[in-house]
Design an enzyme around this catalytic site. Sequence first.
Site, short mmCIF file in Angstrom:
data_model
loop_
_atom_site.label_atom_id
_atom_site.label_comp_id
_atom_site.label_asym_id
_atom_site.label_seq_id
_atom_site.Cartn_x
_atom_site.Cartn_y
_atom_site.Cartn_z
N SER A 287 0.61 -1.26 0.05
CA SER A 287 0.00 0.07 -0.06
C SER A 287 1.03 1.33 -0.10
O SER A 287 1.50 1.57 0.84
CB SER A 287 -0.92 0.15 1.18
OG SER A 287 -2.09 -0.86 1.45
N HIS B 54 -2.58 0.33 -5.82
CA HIS B 54 -1.93 -0.74 -6.06
C HIS B 54 -1.99 -0.88 -7.82
O HIS B 54 -2.92 -0.93 -8.39
CB HIS B 54 -2.33 -2.19 -5.59
CG HIS B 54 -2.19 -2.24 -4.14
ND1 HIS B 54 -1.01 -3.01 -3.61
CD2 HIS B 54 -2.64 -1.75 -3.05
CE1 HIS B 54 -1.09 -3.02 -2.43
NE2 HIS B 54 -2.11 -2.24 -1.88
N HIS C 157 -4.49 -9.08 -2.50
CA HIS C 157 -5.07 -9.30 -1.07
C HIS C 157 -6.05 -10.27 -0.81
O HIS C 157 -6.92 -10.30 -1.98
CB HIS C 157 -5.55 -7.84 -0.66
CG HIS C 157 -4.67 -6.75 -0.51
ND1 HIS C 157 -4.54 -6.06 -1.57
CD2 HIS C 157 -3.61 -6.48 0.35
CE1 HIS C 157 -3.72 -5.07 -1.24
NE2 HIS C 157 -3.18 -5.35 -0.04
N TYR D 239 -8.63 -9.97 0.85
CA TYR D 239 -10.01 -9.28 1.17
C TYR D 239 -10.52 -8.62 -0.40
O TYR D 239 -11.61 -8.29 -0.55
CB TYR D 239 -9.98 -7.99 2.03
CG TYR D 239 -8.75 -7.00 1.45
CD1 TYR D 239 -9.28 -6.06 0.42
CD2 TYR D 239 -7.75 -6.50 2.14
CE1 TYR D 239 -8.29 -5.00 0.10
CE2 TYR D 239 -6.98 -5.68 1.83
CZ TYR D 239 -7.41 -4.74 0.63
OH TYR D 239 -6.49 -3.84 0.19
N GLU D 240 -9.71 -9.08 -1.34
CA GLU D 240 -10.32 -8.74 -2.64
C GLU D 240 -11.04 -9.86 -3.29
O GLU D 240 -11.56 -9.82 -4.46
CB GLU D 240 -8.96 -8.41 -3.79
CG GLU D 240 -8.39 -7.32 -3.31
CD GLU D 240 -7.21 -6.88 -4.09
OE1 GLU D 240 -7.36 -6.38 -5.21
OE2 GLU D 240 -5.98 -7.39 -3.54
N ALA E 59 1.94 -1.66 4.54
CA ALA E 59 1.73 -0.53 5.53
C ALA E 59 0.89 -1.32 6.59
O ALA E 59 0.28 -2.15 6.20
CB ALA E 59 0.90 0.61 4.90
N MET F 215 -2.95 -6.67 6.51
CA MET F 215 -3.97 -7.39 5.79
C MET F 215 -3.15 -8.43 4.74
O MET F 215 -3.80 -8.57 3.71
CB MET F 215 -5.01 -6.76 5.21
CG MET F 215 -6.15 -5.89 6.37
SD MET F 215 -7.07 -4.65 5.54
CE MET F 215 -7.50 -3.76 6.69
N SER F 216 -1.93 -8.38 4.83
CA SER F 216 -1.15 -8.90 3.74
C SER F 216 -0.09 -9.65 4.34
O SER F 216 0.20 -10.24 5.19
CB SER F 216 -0.77 -7.86 2.82
OG SER F 216 0.21 -7.14 3.43
N ASN G 6 -0.27 4.27 10.99
CA ASN G 6 -1.18 4.65 11.82
C ASN G 6 -0.83 3.94 13.30
O ASN G 6 -0.38 2.64 12.86
CB ASN G 6 -2.62 4.42 11.67
CG ASN G 6 -3.01 3.05 11.31
OD1 ASN G 6 -2.70 2.43 10.05
ND2 ASN G 6 -3.99 2.36 12.22
N HIS H 85 -8.11 4.70 5.03
CA HIS H 85 -7.19 4.42 3.87
C HIS H 85 -6.29 5.25 3.36
O HIS H 85 -5.09 4.96 3.03
CB HIS H 85 -8.11 3.77 2.75
CG HIS H 85 -7.40 3.04 1.80
ND1 HIS H 85 -6.58 1.72 2.14
CD2 HIS H 85 -7.26 2.82 0.42
CE1 HIS H 85 -6.10 1.27 0.85
NE2 HIS H 85 -6.38 1.95 0.12
N1 HPA Z 1 -5.24 -2.45 10.63
C1 HPA Z 1 -5.07 -3.51 9.62
N2 HPA Z 1 -4.57 -3.16 8.76
C2 HPA Z 1 -3.93 -2.11 8.67
C3 HPA Z 1 -3.96 -0.86 9.39
C4 HPA Z 1 -4.49 -1.28 10.72
O1 HPA Z 1 -4.82 -0.52 11.68
N3 HPA Z 1 -3.09 0.05 9.12
C5 HPA Z 1 -2.58 -0.36 7.69
N4 HPA Z 1 -3.11 -1.46 7.64
#
Ligand code: HPA
Length: 283
Positions: A43, A74, A96, A98-99, A126, A224-225, A248, A260
């Site tokens: 990301s 992406h 991913h 989630y896709e 990320a 998530m990856s 974050n 995002h």
């Molecule tokens: N949670 C899950 N996936 C993420 C986060 C998060 O806070 N930040 C970036 N990818």
Amino acid sequence: MSFSETPHELRVADAVDFLAPKLNPKWQELISGVSVTGVILGSGLGSLAEKIQPQLTIKYGDIPGFASSTASGHRGELIFGTLHGKPVIAMAGRLHRYEGWSNDQVSFPVSVMHALGARRLIASNAAGGLNPNLRVGDIIVLSDHVDWLHQRSASFSSSPKRTGFLRADRPIYRRELIDQALLAARNNSFRAFEGTYLATLGPTYETRAEYRMMRRLGADVVGMSTVPEVLTAASLEMDVLALSVVSNVASPDDAIIADHEEVLQAGDAAAGKLESIVRFVTG
Ligand code: HPA
């Protein structure tokens, strides 16, 4: 035969048959006798792709067997080229769970990189900081993970060789690469720490209760990856380095939620840090 019915290895061979003739003699010359590094740019980290001197750039959708990347931030391109003179095969944008892709589809490009000569994988992403000492922009060098994608119960490979491959004597994340990454950060005066990554299916960010729970489980960052690709690379005995950019920091007791855009921006800002690490490790 559908994607899932064709054995993994045959699909890899199809992709290689398609790609190999497109790689010109200059590329073959470049990789002879030197180690090739596969790089996954997650990301917002696609800007690192601009630093690659490309020999061949090709959209995932054009390669047999590849799923195409749809997540925002992406690009969905495979780049063969050099980064500071060293040969790399880079995924500008990853796939991913989630896709809707399976573990097999998400990690398929790693098998193809391996078949084309990559013996080392550097994966980036990320991630949300769970460890309260972290700050946005910090780098976490993964030394372990918690797998909530449940890769081990999935039939991601048809090869018996690749079942039960986790070996105590060969850690997934290579110690030498972790140490080199931390040293690169020290040499370039930016913050980087060794830590544990927790992989979720997403696509939602966590609730406060979930952030608290994940921290208690011992994870430093959540994303998530990465785990499917890393496990595939490890099963192929590639040397793995995985890096998270903290986009974050979870503060479960405040009313702040991850978004995002913030994640993509943090990725962009950290591209230079990743570049110094990749340069040091491949140098
Ligand atoms: N949670 C899950 N996936 C993420 C986060 C998060 O806070 N930040 C970036 N990818």
